[in-house]
Design a protein around this motif. Structure first.
Motif, PDB file in Angstrom:
ATOM      1  N   UNK A   1       4.675   3.958  14.143  1.00  0.00           N
ATOM      2  CA  UNK A   1       5.664   4.411  13.163  1.00  0.00           C
ATOM      3  C   UNK A   1       5.050   5.177  12.005  1.00  0.00           C
ATOM      4  N   UNK A   2       5.717   6.286  11.629  1.00  0.00           N
ATOM      5  CA  UNK A   2       5.378   6.957  10.381  1.00  0.00           C
ATOM      6  C   UNK A   2       5.997   6.187   9.226  1.00  0.00           C
ATOM      7  N   UNK A   3       5.256   6.059   8.141  1.00  0.00           N
ATOM      8  CA  UNK A   3       5.721   5.274   6.997  1.00  0.00           C
ATOM      9  C   UNK A   3       5.676   6.109   5.718  1.00  0.00           C
ATOM     10  N   UNK A   4       6.444   5.648   4.720  1.00  0.00           N
ATOM     11  CA  UNK A   4       6.536   6.360   3.452  1.00  0.00           C
ATOM     12  C   UNK A   4       5.804   5.627   2.342  1.00  0.00           C
ATOM     13  N   UNK A   5       5.235   6.401   1.416  1.00  0.00           N
ATOM     14  CA  UNK A   5       4.607   5.877   0.209  1.00  0.00           C
ATOM     15  C   UNK A   5       5.290   6.559  -0.973  1.00  0.00           C
ATOM     16  N   UNK A   6       6.234   5.863  -1.591  1.00  0.00           N
ATOM     17  CA  UNK A   6       7.058   6.449  -2.642  1.00  0.00           C
ATOM     18  C   UNK A   6       6.999   5.559  -3.880  1.00  0.00           C
ATOM     19  N   UNK A   7       6.278   6.005  -4.892  1.00  0.00           N
ATOM     20  CA  UNK A   7       6.118   5.165  -6.092  1.00  0.00           C
ATOM     21  C   UNK A   7       7.419   4.997  -6.848  1.00  0.00           C
ATOM     22  N   UNK A   8       8.349   5.937  -6.714  1.00  0.00           N
ATOM     23  CA  UNK A   8       9.628   5.817  -7.418  1.00  0.00           C
ATOM     24  C   UNK A   8      10.480   4.725  -6.786  1.00  0.00           C
ATOM     25  N   UNK A   9      10.569   4.713  -5.469  1.00  0.00           N
ATOM     26  CA  UNK A   9      11.463   3.776  -4.781  1.00  0.00           C
ATOM     27  C   UNK A   9      10.901   2.364  -4.678  1.00  0.00           C
ATOM     28  N   UNK A  10       9.578   2.213  -4.584  1.00  0.00           N
ATOM     29  CA  UNK A  10       9.021   0.870  -4.394  1.00  0.00           C
ATOM     30  C   UNK A  10       8.143   0.414  -5.552  1.00  0.00           C
ATOM     31  N   UNK A  11       7.793   1.307  -6.479  1.00  0.00           N
ATOM     32  CA  UNK A  11       6.894   0.949  -7.569  1.00  0.00           C
ATOM     33  C   UNK A  11       5.446   1.237  -7.218  1.00  0.00           C
ATOM     34  N   UNK A  12       4.690   1.708  -8.189  1.00  0.00           N
ATOM     35  CA  UNK A  12       3.294   2.084  -7.943  1.00  0.00           C
ATOM     36  C   UNK A  12       2.452   0.908  -7.476  1.00  0.00           C
ATOM     37  N   UNK A  13       2.801  -0.305  -7.927  1.00  0.00           N
ATOM     38  CA  UNK A  13       1.987  -1.464  -7.574  1.00  0.00           C
ATOM     39  C   UNK A  13       2.114  -1.870  -6.109  1.00  0.00           C
ATOM     40  N   UNK A  14       3.153  -1.374  -5.405  1.00  0.00           N
ATOM     41  CA  UNK A  14       3.319  -1.722  -3.989  1.00  0.00           C
ATOM     42  C   UNK A  14       2.681  -0.697  -3.046  1.00  0.00           C
ATOM     43  N   UNK A  15       2.226   0.435  -3.575  1.00  0.00           N
ATOM     44  CA  UNK A  15       1.725   1.497  -2.701  1.00  0.00           C
ATOM     45  C   UNK A  15       0.489   1.048  -1.923  1.00  0.00           C
ATOM     46  N   UNK A  16      -0.488   0.501  -2.607  1.00  0.00           N
ATOM     47  CA  UNK A  16      -1.721   0.080  -1.929  1.00  0.00           C
ATOM     48  C   UNK A  16      -1.451  -1.022  -0.901  1.00  0.00           C
ATOM     49  N   UNK A  17      -0.678  -2.076  -1.227  1.00  0.00           N
ATOM     50  CA  UNK A  17      -0.374  -3.082  -0.200  1.00  0.00           C
ATOM     51  C   UNK A  17       0.390  -2.508   0.994  1.00  0.00           C
ATOM     52  N   UNK A  18       1.357  -1.617   0.746  1.00  0.00           N
ATOM     53  CA  UNK A  18       2.091  -1.006   1.855  1.00  0.00           C
ATOM     54  C   UNK A  18       1.172  -0.127   2.695  1.00  0.00           C
ATOM     55  N   UNK A  19       0.240   0.535   2.037  1.00  0.00           N
ATOM     56  CA  UNK A  19      -0.730   1.353   2.757  1.00  0.00           C
ATOM     57  C   UNK A  19      -1.587   0.471   3.681  1.00  0.00           C
ATOM     58  N   UNK A  64      10.055  14.027   8.344  1.00  0.00           N
ATOM     59  CA  UNK A  64       8.643  14.260   8.670  1.00  0.00           C
ATOM     60  C   UNK A  64       7.985  13.047   9.333  1.00  0.00           C
ATOM     61  N   UNK A  65       8.244  11.810   8.846  1.00  0.00           N
ATOM     62  CA  UNK A  65       7.615  10.658   9.510  1.00  0.00           C
ATOM     63  C   UNK A  65       7.975  10.511  10.984  1.00  0.00           C
ATOM     64  N   UNK A  66       9.126  11.051  11.391  1.00  0.00           N
ATOM     65  CA  UNK A  66       9.469  11.009  12.804  1.00  0.00           C
ATOM     66  C   UNK A  66       8.501  11.820  13.647  1.00  0.00           C
ATOM     67  N   UNK A  67       8.116  12.988  13.140  1.00  0.00           N
ATOM     68  CA  UNK A  67       7.135  13.821  13.841  1.00  0.00           C
ATOM     69  C   UNK A  67       5.746  13.196  13.755  1.00  0.00           C
ATOM     70  N   UNK A  68       5.424  12.620  12.592  1.00  0.00           N
ATOM     71  CA  UNK A  68       4.147  11.909  12.465  1.00  0.00           C
ATOM     72  C   UNK A  68       4.048  10.796  13.503  1.00  0.00           C
ATOM     73  N   UNK A 125      10.518   1.843   8.303  1.00  0.00           N
ATOM     74  CA  UNK A 125      10.029   0.815   9.223  1.00  0.00           C
ATOM     75  C   UNK A 125      10.046  -0.569   8.590  1.00  0.00           C
ATOM     76  N   UNK A 126       9.816  -0.611   7.280  1.00  0.00           N
ATOM     77  CA  UNK A 126       9.761  -1.902   6.593  1.00  0.00           C
ATOM     78  C   UNK A 126      11.120  -2.600   6.550  1.00  0.00           C
ATOM     79  N   UNK A 127      12.209  -1.841   6.734  1.00  0.00           N
ATOM     80  CA  UNK A 127      13.541  -2.441   6.698  1.00  0.00           C
ATOM     81  C   UNK A 127      13.701  -3.456   7.827  1.00  0.00           C
ATOM     82  N   UNK A 128      13.399  -3.010   9.030  1.00  0.00           N
ATOM     83  CA  UNK A 128      13.521  -3.925  10.168  1.00  0.00           C
ATOM     84  C   UNK A 128      12.527  -5.082  10.048  1.00  0.00           C
TER      85      UNK A 128
END
Length: 458
Positions: A60-78, A49-53, A273-276
């Motif tokens: 770049x389309x980006x992901x917000x996943x509390x399981x993979x990155x932790x809830x505390x990183x969602x707001x900073x990543x946003x 889906x982020x590719x179409x976004x 996107x954050x990987x690169x």
């Protein structure tokens, strides 16, 4: 630094299949056409889906996943992903309140749900309703969603796949009964369906000009049938945390910049996107190449092979024999190689009978069984990515399988406890090679990226 919070709307639904991706992608494109700079996000681990976004937003389309990155990183990543934008559109995952299913006991939780992310962002939810089969009883459905969790604010609904003017009238009356405004009414248009395959939509990078046309059609549809001014007015966010900074996550890096080759193109489309960004912040010179036609970038000291659909391109991957030989030589020389899912298949001896790199002595085949879900995994040994014992959250998403879970000379990469008991061993580690089916989000384990780049320097 602390960023001003970009206002956002979260596009959610009562269940999967309601049309969230069409509405979210179309809304991103329509807002962009209307002069707004739009930050696109997707809740959960999905890569497609982020590719179409991204096509719709021009960023770049980006992901917000509390399981993979932790809830505390969602707001900073946003804040990082929305920097400089006028508005953000966040597409949810599954149903609004659907979250992680615990692997050990099959119990459901709100972790990873759209509702959880909407709460963290302090953003209103726009509920997409698949109107097929709905009539007056829609009022009861909306009442339930509006009152189920007081921390989630339903800002409005978009009625999707509405059959007629009479149908629209009945549904609007149902929405009025519970006091939820209708932001748009989208007619039933089957021609907007984007082609799909076994894991969902065909990635935008593979769908090419047809993907661009589909995004344009979605944008036109939403611009015509949704009140964009009301959506912009509705958008809010209470995020106040400092923006995520990849340079802070990986720390200081040395002057030398090792070349890290990163596979891309139609066969390797699954990446964050954050990987690169983290690789670059750690000091790498990241060079993207297409394994369908390119050779390994000159001077490559390390290799990243992300996920994707190699089974759809096995013939062409096998035909690029020069690259296969180069990858074998890189692995034999001890260079760090990070391979996830599609990358694992590429390193195998064969894929559906077509010769692959042969770095790992296993054979892979496409099948009917879908392996899907979050995994709470632990690194079984030291590798170019992690120290033994490191715990990570990961995600599996594939229909291929290997003829063996072990290979000569390789230790296991991960271990976890599946829902039916016992212990699962998965993946392969030897020398610099770390290959497995498990997808991880680098922002959840930034130290692994710094370790990987350090291994490339060495």
């Amino acid at each position: 630094m602390v960023s001003s919070s970009t206002p956002a709307v979260v596009i959610a639904a009562p269940a999967s299949g309601s049309g969230k991706t069409t509405v979210a992608t179309g809304l991103i494109g329509a807002l962009r056409r209307a002069g707004s700079s739009v930050a696109p996000f997707k809740v959960g681990p999905d890569y497609i889906d982020p590719g179409y976004h991204g096509l719709a937003a021009g960023r770049p389309g980006r992901n917000l996943d509390t399981v993979l990155v932790g809830a505390d990183r969602i707001a900073p990543l946003y804040n990082h992903g929305a920097a400089g934008c006028d508005v953000a559109v966040v597409e949810g995952v599954m149903g609004l309140f659907d979250g992680k299913i615990d692997e050990a006991n099959s119990q459901a939780s709100a972790e990873g749900s759209t509702a959880q992310v909407a709460g963290i962002l302090g953003a209103p939810v726009v509920l997409v309703i698949d109107a097929r089969g709905h009539s007056q009883s829609l009022a009861a459905v909306l009442h339930g969603f509006a009152t189920y969790d007081a921390s989630v604010r339903i800002g409005g609904v978009i009625l999707n796949r509405v059959g007629s003017a009479r149908h629209e009238q009945v549904l609007r009356h149902a929405c009025d009964k519970v006091g939820i405004p209708v932001l748009g009414v989208v007619p039933r248009l089957a021609e907007l369906e984007v082609p799909s395959r076994h894991l969902g939509l065909i990635p935008a990078a593979e769908h090419g000009a047809a993907a661009v046309a589909a995004v344009d059609a979605m944008s036109e549809l939403i611009a015509t049938h949704v009140d964009l001014d009301v959506v912009r007015t509705l958008a809010t966010s209470t995020v106040s945390e400092a923006s995520w900074d990849p340079a802070v996550e990986v720390g200081d890096h040395r002057a030398s910049r090792p070349v890290v080759a990163m596979a891309g193109g139609p066969a390797f489309t699954f990446g964050y996107a954050e990987h690169r960004e983290l690789l670059v912040a750690a000091g790498a010179d990241v060079q993207v190449f297409d394994p369908l036609k390119d050779e390994l970038p000159s001077g490559a000291a390390a290799l990243v092979l992300p996920g994707g659909f190699p089974e759809e391109h096995a013939v062409d991957l096998a035909s690029n024999t020069v690259l296969l030989q180069q990858v074998r030589a890189l692995a034999d020389g001890g260079a760090p190689i990070h391979a996830e899912c599609a990358g694992l298949l590429y390193l195998a001896r064969s894929l559906d009978g077509h010769e692959m790199a042969g770095v790992i002595g296993v054979d892979a085949r496409f099948g009917k069984k879908l392996t899907l879900g979050y995994r709470a995994a632990v690194a079984l040994g030291d590798s170019s990515l992690l120290e033994a014992g490191t715990r990570v959250a990961g995600h599996e998403f594939h229909r291929t399988s290997l003829d063996s879970e072990s290979a000569d000379g390789y230790a296991g990469a991960w271990g976890w406890r599946p829902w039916d008991g016992g212990t699962k061993r998965e993946g392969f580690v030897r020398g610099g090679v770390h290959a497995s089916y498990l997808h991880t989000h680098p922002a959840g384990q930034p130290t692994s990226i710094a370790r990987f780049v350090d291994a490339a320097r060495a």
